[in-house]
Write an enzyme that holds these catalytic residues in place. Structure first.
Site, PDB file in Angstrom:
ATOM      1  N   ARG A  11     -18.400 -18.109   6.110  1.00 54.22           N
ATOM      2  CA  ARG A  11     -17.316 -17.130   5.978  1.00 54.22           C
ATOM      3  C   ARG A  11     -17.774 -15.828   6.641  1.00 54.22           C
ATOM      4  O   ARG A  11     -18.975 -15.643   6.870  1.00 54.22           O
ATOM      5  CB  ARG A  11     -17.043 -16.919   4.483  1.00 54.22           C
ATOM      6  CG  ARG A  11     -15.624 -16.613   4.118  1.00 54.22           C
ATOM      7  CD  ARG A  11     -15.419 -16.731   2.619  1.00 54.22           C
ATOM      8  NE  ARG A  11     -16.229 -15.768   1.877  1.00 54.22           N
ATOM      9  CZ  ARG A  11     -16.458 -15.852   0.575  1.00 54.22           C
ATOM     10  NH1 ARG A  11     -15.935 -16.834  -0.138  1.00 54.22           N
ATOM     11  NH2 ARG A  11     -17.197 -14.947  -0.017  1.00 54.22           N
ATOM     12  N   ARG A  32     -21.568 -22.484   5.130  1.00 53.51           N
ATOM     13  CA  ARG A  32     -20.143 -22.253   4.888  1.00 53.51           C
ATOM     14  C   ARG A  32     -19.556 -21.347   5.960  1.00 53.51           C
ATOM     15  O   ARG A  32     -18.443 -21.575   6.431  1.00 53.51           O
ATOM     16  CB  ARG A  32     -19.955 -21.620   3.490  1.00 53.51           C
ATOM     17  CG  ARG A  32     -18.529 -21.229   3.191  1.00 53.51           C
ATOM     18  CD  ARG A  32     -18.341 -20.829   1.739  1.00 53.51           C
ATOM     19  NE  ARG A  32     -18.821 -19.476   1.473  1.00 53.51           N
ATOM     20  CZ  ARG A  32     -18.820 -18.906   0.274  1.00 53.51           C
ATOM     21  NH1 ARG A  32     -18.403 -19.569  -0.767  1.00 53.51           N
ATOM     22  NH2 ARG A  32     -19.264 -17.678   0.120  1.00 53.51           N
ATOM     23  N   ARG A  55     -25.502  -9.201  -1.106  1.00 55.29           N
ATOM     24  CA  ARG A  55     -24.720  -9.732  -2.231  1.00 55.29           C
ATOM     25  C   ARG A  55     -25.625 -10.282  -3.337  1.00 55.29           C
ATOM     26  O   ARG A  55     -25.328 -10.130  -4.525  1.00 55.29           O
ATOM     27  CB  ARG A  55     -23.732 -10.794  -1.727  1.00 55.29           C
ATOM     28  CG  ARG A  55     -22.561 -10.152  -0.972  1.00 55.29           C
ATOM     29  CD  ARG A  55     -21.850 -11.108  -0.032  1.00 55.29           C
ATOM     30  NE  ARG A  55     -21.329 -12.270  -0.718  1.00 55.29           N
ATOM     31  CZ  ARG A  55     -21.125 -13.450  -0.139  1.00 55.29           C
ATOM     32  NH1 ARG A  55     -21.396 -13.609   1.133  1.00 55.29           N
ATOM     33  NH2 ARG A  55     -20.636 -14.437  -0.836  1.00 55.29           N
ATOM     34  N   ARG A  72     -17.729  -8.852 -12.804  1.00 58.42           N
ATOM     35  CA  ARG A  72     -18.972  -8.793 -12.047  1.00 58.42           C
ATOM     36  C   ARG A  72     -19.798  -7.575 -12.403  1.00 58.42           C
ATOM     37  O   ARG A  72     -20.901  -7.417 -11.891  1.00 58.42           O
ATOM     38  CB  ARG A  72     -18.637  -8.696 -10.562  1.00 58.42           C
ATOM     39  CG  ARG A  72     -18.808  -9.964  -9.754  1.00 58.42           C
ATOM     40  CD  ARG A  72     -18.365  -9.625  -8.337  1.00 58.42           C
ATOM     41  NE  ARG A  72     -18.836 -10.508  -7.327  1.00 58.42           N
ATOM     42  CZ  ARG A  72     -18.215 -11.604  -6.899  1.00 58.42           C
ATOM     43  NH1 ARG A  72     -17.109 -11.999  -7.484  1.00 58.42           N
ATOM     44  NH2 ARG A  72     -18.706 -12.309  -5.915  1.00 58.42           N
ATOM     45  N   LYS A  74     -19.001 -21.705  -7.760  1.00 55.41           N
ATOM     46  CA  LYS A  74     -17.997 -21.289  -8.743  1.00 55.41           C
ATOM     47  C   LYS A  74     -16.608 -21.748  -8.308  1.00 55.41           C
ATOM     48  O   LYS A  74     -15.839 -22.257  -9.112  1.00 55.41           O
ATOM     49  CB  LYS A  74     -17.994 -19.764  -8.926  1.00 55.41           C
ATOM     50  CG  LYS A  74     -19.316 -19.185  -9.400  1.00 55.41           C
ATOM     51  CD  LYS A  74     -19.204 -17.680  -9.668  1.00 55.41           C
ATOM     52  CE  LYS A  74     -18.939 -16.842  -8.434  1.00 55.41           C
ATOM     53  NZ  LYS A  74     -20.107 -16.733  -7.528  1.00 55.41           N
TER      54      LYS A  74
HETATM   55  P1  ATP Z   1     -18.795 -18.169  -4.529  1.00 57.81           P
HETATM   56  O1  ATP Z   1     -19.370 -18.507  -3.207  1.00 57.81           O
HETATM   57  O2  ATP Z   1     -19.636 -18.680  -5.676  1.00 57.81           O
HETATM   58  O3  ATP Z   1     -17.387 -18.578  -4.654  1.00 57.81           O
HETATM   59  P2  ATP Z   1     -18.996 -15.387  -3.679  1.00 57.81           P
HETATM   60  O4  ATP Z   1     -19.784 -14.322  -4.399  1.00 57.81           O
HETATM   61  O5  ATP Z   1     -19.570 -15.883  -2.410  1.00 57.81           O
HETATM   62  O6  ATP Z   1     -18.774 -16.552  -4.693  1.00 57.81           O
HETATM   63  P3  ATP Z   1     -16.317 -14.219  -3.908  1.00 57.81           P
HETATM   64  O7  ATP Z   1     -16.346 -14.326  -5.384  1.00 57.81           O
HETATM   65  O8  ATP Z   1     -15.226 -14.886  -3.197  1.00 57.81           O
HETATM   66  O9  ATP Z   1     -17.630 -14.816  -3.219  1.00 57.81           O
HETATM   67  O10 ATP Z   1     -16.365 -12.645  -3.545  1.00 57.81           O
HETATM   68  C1  ATP Z   1     -16.346 -12.193  -2.235  1.00 57.81           C
HETATM   69  C2  ATP Z   1     -16.327 -10.656  -2.195  1.00 57.81           C
HETATM   70  O11 ATP Z   1     -15.114 -10.164  -2.836  1.00 57.81           O
HETATM   71  C3  ATP Z   1     -17.457  -9.955  -2.959  1.00 57.81           C
HETATM   72  O12 ATP Z   1     -18.642  -9.841  -2.189  1.00 57.81           O
HETATM   73  C4  ATP Z   1     -16.818  -8.583  -3.267  1.00 57.81           C
HETATM   74  O13 ATP Z   1     -16.813  -7.747  -2.143  1.00 57.81           O
HETATM   75  C5  ATP Z   1     -15.368  -8.961  -3.571  1.00 57.81           C
HETATM   76  N1  ATP Z   1     -15.153  -9.222  -5.019  1.00 57.81           N
HETATM   77  C6  ATP Z   1     -14.772 -10.399  -5.569  1.00 57.81           C
HETATM   78  N2  ATP Z   1     -14.674 -10.299  -6.899  1.00 57.81           N
HETATM   79  C7  ATP Z   1     -15.034  -9.020  -7.217  1.00 57.81           C
HETATM   80  C8  ATP Z   1     -15.166  -8.285  -8.442  1.00 57.81           C
HETATM   81  N3  ATP Z   1     -14.937  -8.859  -9.627  1.00 57.81           N
HETATM   82  N4  ATP Z   1     -15.548  -6.998  -8.370  1.00 57.81           N
HETATM   83  C9  ATP Z   1     -15.802  -6.410  -7.197  1.00 57.81           C
HETATM   84  N5  ATP Z   1     -15.714  -7.029  -6.017  1.00 57.81           N
HETATM   85  C10 ATP Z   1     -15.325  -8.328  -6.018  1.00 57.81           C
HETATM   86 MG    MG Z   2     -15.641 -17.987  -4.564  1.00 59.73          MG
END
Ligand code: ATP
Ligand code: MG
Length: 188
Positions: A129, A127, A140, A88, A13
């Site tokens: 992180r 990655r 997740r 989300r 994303k």
């Molecule tokens: P990607 O790797 O596709 O960019 P991701 O799911 O690995 O997506 P992020 O979107 O950066 O990572 O989200 C990281 C963390 O931030 C989530 O696990 C959550 O704790 C928090 N978070 C991010 N967006 C939201 C949201 N809309 N509602 C609640 N928590 C969120």
């Molecule tokens: Mg992201």
């Protein structure tokens, strides 16, 4: 134009949003990036969010909604925006619809990126992180299936959902997105 990217952790994303937001000349709003910046800056929001992020849990809706809502009021969002990682939950989606309706800016398109969890797990572990350990990633994924996937039906009913295979190279995925955006009549 108002767009949303939905998809499981690690599906790309963030990568695709960076390209698409510059292609469409609208700002890229990533709640993950905004929350990580708040943690870094040790703001009150960051202090509340930190534990949830580390555990792979969702940050509570009221916190995230507040961050997004105040960001939408900024000048650069007046011609639209691309949301990445928000909404989300159904609660977030309903709240977003309300806030956008009051601004006269309904969503134009929701793009779902898909890929197998086994491929995603590998990408995330590479990655590396802080919240990308296998144990936290599994949490997740589970939250994605239970809390976020219901959004797909919600947006499909509104006829604004397009699903895109996110398993190819970033260039291949980009071309699929370019096509989907064009089919929707959205071009810069
Ligand atoms: P990607 O790797 O596709 O960019 P991701 O799911 O690995 O997506 P992020 O979107 O950066 O990572 O989200 C990281 C963390 O931030 C989530 O696990 C959550 O704790 C928090 N978070 C991010 N967006 C939201 C949201 N809309 N509602 C609640 N928590 C969120
Ligand atoms: Mg992201």
């Amino acid at each position: 134009m108002q767009l949303v990217f939905v998809g499981p952790p690690g599906v790309g994303k963030g990568t695709q949003s960076e390209w698409l937001s510059s292609f469409l000349a609208i700002p890229h709003l990533s709640t993950g990036d905004m929350l990580r910046a708040s943690v870094e800056q040790k703001t009150d929001i960051g202090k509340s969010a930190q534990g949830f992020i580390q555990d792979g849990k969702l940050v509570p809706d009221d916190i995230v909604i507040e961050i997004v809502d105040s960001r939408l009021d900024e000048e650069d969002c007046r011609n639209g925006f691309l949301l990445d990682g928000f909404p989300r939950t159904l609660e977030q989606a309903e709240m977003l619809d309300q806030r956008l309706a009051s601004r006269g800016m309904p969503l134009s398109l929701v793009l779902e990126l898909t890929a197998d969890e086994s491929q995603l797990l590998q990408r995330l572990v590479d990655r590396g992180r802080d919240d990308d350990s296998p144990e936290v990633v599994r949490k997740r994924f589970q939250i994605y299936r239970n809390q976020t996937k219901p959004l797909l039906g919600y947006y499909d009913e509104k006829n604004i959902l397009k699903s895109i295979d996110g398993s190819g190279t970033r260039e291949e995925v980009r071309e699929h997105i370019r096509l989907a955006v064009r089919q929707q009549g959205l071009e810069a």
